[in-house]
Design an enzyme around this catalytic site. Sequence first.
Site, PDB file in Angstrom:
ATOM      1  N   CYS A   9       6.688  -0.958   2.724  1.00  0.00           N
ATOM      2  CA  CYS A   9       7.037  -0.500   3.780  1.00  0.00           C
ATOM      3  C   CYS A   9       6.895  -0.731   5.170  1.00  0.00           C
ATOM      4  CB  CYS A   9       6.719   1.137   3.658  1.00  0.00           C
ATOM      5  SG  CYS A   9       7.185   2.135   2.225  1.00  0.00           S
TER       6      CYS A   9
ATOM      7  N   GLY B 276      10.735  -4.011   3.751  1.00  0.00           N
ATOM      8  CA  GLY B 276      11.499  -3.065   2.805  1.00  0.00           C
ATOM      9  C   GLY B 276      12.952  -3.108   3.114  1.00  0.00           C
TER      10      GLY B 276
ATOM     11  N   ASN C 267       3.110   3.496   5.061  1.00  0.00           N
ATOM     12  CA  ASN C 267       3.338   2.190   4.312  1.00  0.00           C
ATOM     13  C   ASN C 267       2.021   2.482   3.634  1.00  0.00           C
ATOM     14  OD1 ASN C 267       2.345  -1.122   5.437  1.00  0.00           O
ATOM     15  ND2 ASN C 267       3.185  -0.211   3.416  1.00  0.00           N
ATOM     16  N   GLY C 268       1.951   2.310   2.277  1.00  0.00           N
ATOM     17  CA  GLY C 268       0.729   2.167   1.505  1.00  0.00           C
ATOM     18  C   GLY C 268       0.827   2.954   0.309  1.00  0.00           C
TER      19      GLY C 268
ATOM     20  N   TYR D 173       1.986 -13.999   2.806  1.00  0.00           N
ATOM     21  CA  TYR D 173       3.505 -13.921   2.622  1.00  0.00           C
ATOM     22  C   TYR D 173       4.078 -12.922   3.254  1.00  0.00           C
ATOM     23  CZ  TYR D 173       7.843 -12.753   0.389  1.00  0.00           C
ATOM     24  OH  TYR D 173       9.212 -12.443   0.144  1.00  0.00           O
TER      25      TYR D 173
END
Length: 474
Positions: free
Chosen positions: A9, A39, A113-114, A259
């Site tokens: 996310c 995402g 996000n997580g 990345y």
Amino acid sequence: MSKKWQEECGVFGILDTSKTNSDISKLTYYGIFSLQHRGQASAGIVVNHDGQFLCHKAHGLVADVFDDLHLGTLTGHAAIGHVRTPAPNESGYDVVQPMQIKSHSGQIAISINGSILNANELRDSLKEIGAIFQTTADFEVLLSLIARNRVSTDTLEGAIQKMMGEIKGAYALLVMSEDRIIGVRDPLGLRPLVLGKKDDMYLLASENCAFDAIGAETIRDVLPGEIITITEEGYSSIYTVPECDAHKNGKLCIFEFVYLARPDSFIDGTSVYESRVQTGRALARECPCDADLVVAAPDSGIAAAIGYAQESGITYGQALLKNRYVGRTFIEGTQAAREMAVRLKFSVLKTAVKGKKIVIVDDSVVRGTTTKHIISFLREEGAKEVHLRVASPPVKYPCYYGVSASEAEMLPARSMSVEEIRDMLGADSLGYVSLEGLKASTEGALCGHCSACFDGIFPAGVPAEAGEASPHKI
Ligand code: SF4
Ligand code: MG
């Protein structure tokens, strides 16, 4: 080049302290558009229009989910947005964020996000005391905890702080209520979150590339364990971890540098691009190669390939082109079909590779499927030798902290030696940078790192389901 680990996310939030900007939803759109790499499965925006929350969200890319009409109707002075790749156990519309509820103290919307490791246990205990859930998503558990805690605390921040004591995991979280937006970073700072400003507006985002996109300035990273509140008065913060320890004991995901993050972002004081170049340099020192040309695995290997070329003195050039317009491929999961998919996505510049000894630099090799095809394409076009150099160590463990991952048994590096992997990929030689080399490339970072997918040391623990299978439960 292989099917990547995909960040699940990206989050973005904005509040206009002067309530004069009429483009809040457009700015949020551009913000999440710049976080699209985090995402691609769904996108959403909730705006606060004088205390009334308006939402639009759907599956798809940001540019497909929103049009002028949506953005024109989403008016307000504050907003949060989200882009998402669903976790393996989540599907359907239910898990598309942001999510909003009406609690007894008003409306609340959330973007995260997580990953919450004890979400299932918390969900069960909340159900026991009468909570009702409409979705299977972790973030609904968080909303439920916040709403419950709000009953016994004076402030929304107090309710969030209490929730932070109850949840285990990695998260960068945005919460919007009727008069504020709040940004929260987990106590280890596993997932990134930054604070920015544009005119009278304050912003929060997973990466500062989202600020650059809208001409905003970056103020600073949110600290591990910090709760930042933005209201009409400006911003203020609560440190749930002593401020001096926050960075020292922080464990930012090192895969952000490998990345996940965009190269033009800065995370916890380090340039993502520069760290990739430095890793490429370390890779050249640790795994030298007698070759004519250094090429990058498109596009995420480019910075490391440049570093490799700089350090080794071997010419850097282009040998592979990536077709940016490949969307869905209508092919089944057979070997031939997968090869076709790679052919559609990557093509070889024949004249650049013929008769050459080539070093191809990739940021990471997770399963190696794509890498294998690319190496064989380079050979078909006449490359004399193909050497693979990888700017991160072998990925041996799954990630439990918000980055989708194959099951441990699907990770070749888990059970195969470097020589066996070299053989499987069809390279003339294979070298990975060491974890020390990778970590040294982020020198100057204000925060320490999680490197669990490489070394199995999970700083925030592992979910109960992983139990015995987990390598180093701590
Ligand atoms: Fe990042 Fe790997 Fe840690 Fe997951 S396990 S948070 S991908 S470093
Ligand atoms: Mg790559």
